[in-house]
Design an enzyme around this catalytic site. Structure first.
Site: not given
Length: 275
Positions: A150-152
């Site tokens: 998730v995300c970076t």
């Protein structure tokens, strides 16, 4: 799973079964009752599986990137869900929330059903620069049934060589970093390419988590957990993406990420060379 929470989950899934018409057939290898009035014998046997899920924690990770998916993963009956880190000492997130790991990298199962990596801002750079974290991600990701983030966290996966030629998403502030690290950017809430599943920024972890529940069990199971969590978002503002946020807000927040993708690419390439 905590017995009280399991009982609530059972009640929720029972409702999903009744609605889908699947509640009539009783499983031959039925699990015992988990509490008064909660008989799990009506559940399909495939709803209980011995999944092995490792969720990586590193100093400065974004807590919500991990906590949302953790809520979903720990709703999987039969699954072993572990937060893993370099040591068992509490790992402090970017905003100060401390999480105590369940296992070290060395103690985590060698072969996983799911490898999950959360994202961060500055914490991501620490992870990329940490050989132990990167070796763990690359090693377990090479064999895991599902490689996820998730995300970076997807920048970390890409730097570990796990997203080469794969469609993936990330936080909008890091989108320009993915393709130089070998991935194919697809700016969506959740992206699946084969056994690679990536979620966009922070709150996308809830959508990602429900997607994983459907993959690892089925849609009825995932919808039961969604209902139990009362995940029915109705945000007070339409400012959750660059497309919907007012221009002045998008400009103000976008300035916070000036230079971030370039730094991420450099750090990711360095991490990949070190591997």
């Amino acid at each position: 799973m905590d017995p009280t929470r399991r009982a609530l989950l059972v009640a929720s899934l029972a409702a999903a079964l009744a609605a889908s018409g699947r509640g009539g057939a009783r499983a031959a290898s039925a699990a015992p009752e988990t509490g008064p009035g909660h008989d799990m014998s009506a559940f399909p046997p495939e709803w209980t599986r011995a999944d092995r899920i490792a969720m990586v924690a590193y100093p400065g990770f974004t807590a919500l990137d991990l906590v949302g998916p953790h809520h979903m993963f720990t709703s999987l009956m039969g699954a072993q869900v572990q937060i893993v880190a370099a040591t068992r000492a509490p790992v402090v997130s970017d905003l100060g929330l401390a999480i105590t790991p369940d296992a070290t990298f060395d103690e985590a199962p060698r072969d996983l059903t799911v490898l999950f990596v959360p994202g961060s801002g500055e914490g991501m750079f620490r992870a990329l620069a940490d050989p132990e974290t990167m070796r763990f991600v690359a090693d377990r990701g090479a064999r895991a049934d599902w490689v996820t983030s998730v995300c970076t966290g997807s920048v970390i996966l890409a730097a570990a060589g796990l997203l080469d030629g794969r469609r993936a998403t990330t936080h909008w502030g890091a989108e320009a970093a993915l393709e130089p690290l070998g991935a194919v950017l697809e700016p969506a809430r959740v992206v699946r390419d084969g056994n690679r599943i990536t979620g966009a920024g922070v709150t996308a972890g809830l959508d990602f988590g429900l997607t994983m529940l459907e993959i690892l069990r089925d849609r009825d199971y995932a919808m039961g957990v969604q209902l139990l969590a009362q995940y029915d978002p109705a945000p007070p503002f339409a400012a959750g993406s660059l497309d919907t946020a007012p221009p002045q807000i998008a400009k103000m927040m976008g300035a916070m990420f000036e230079g971030f993708p370039k730094r991420a690419v450099a750090a990711g390439q360095a991490a990949r060379r070190a591997l």
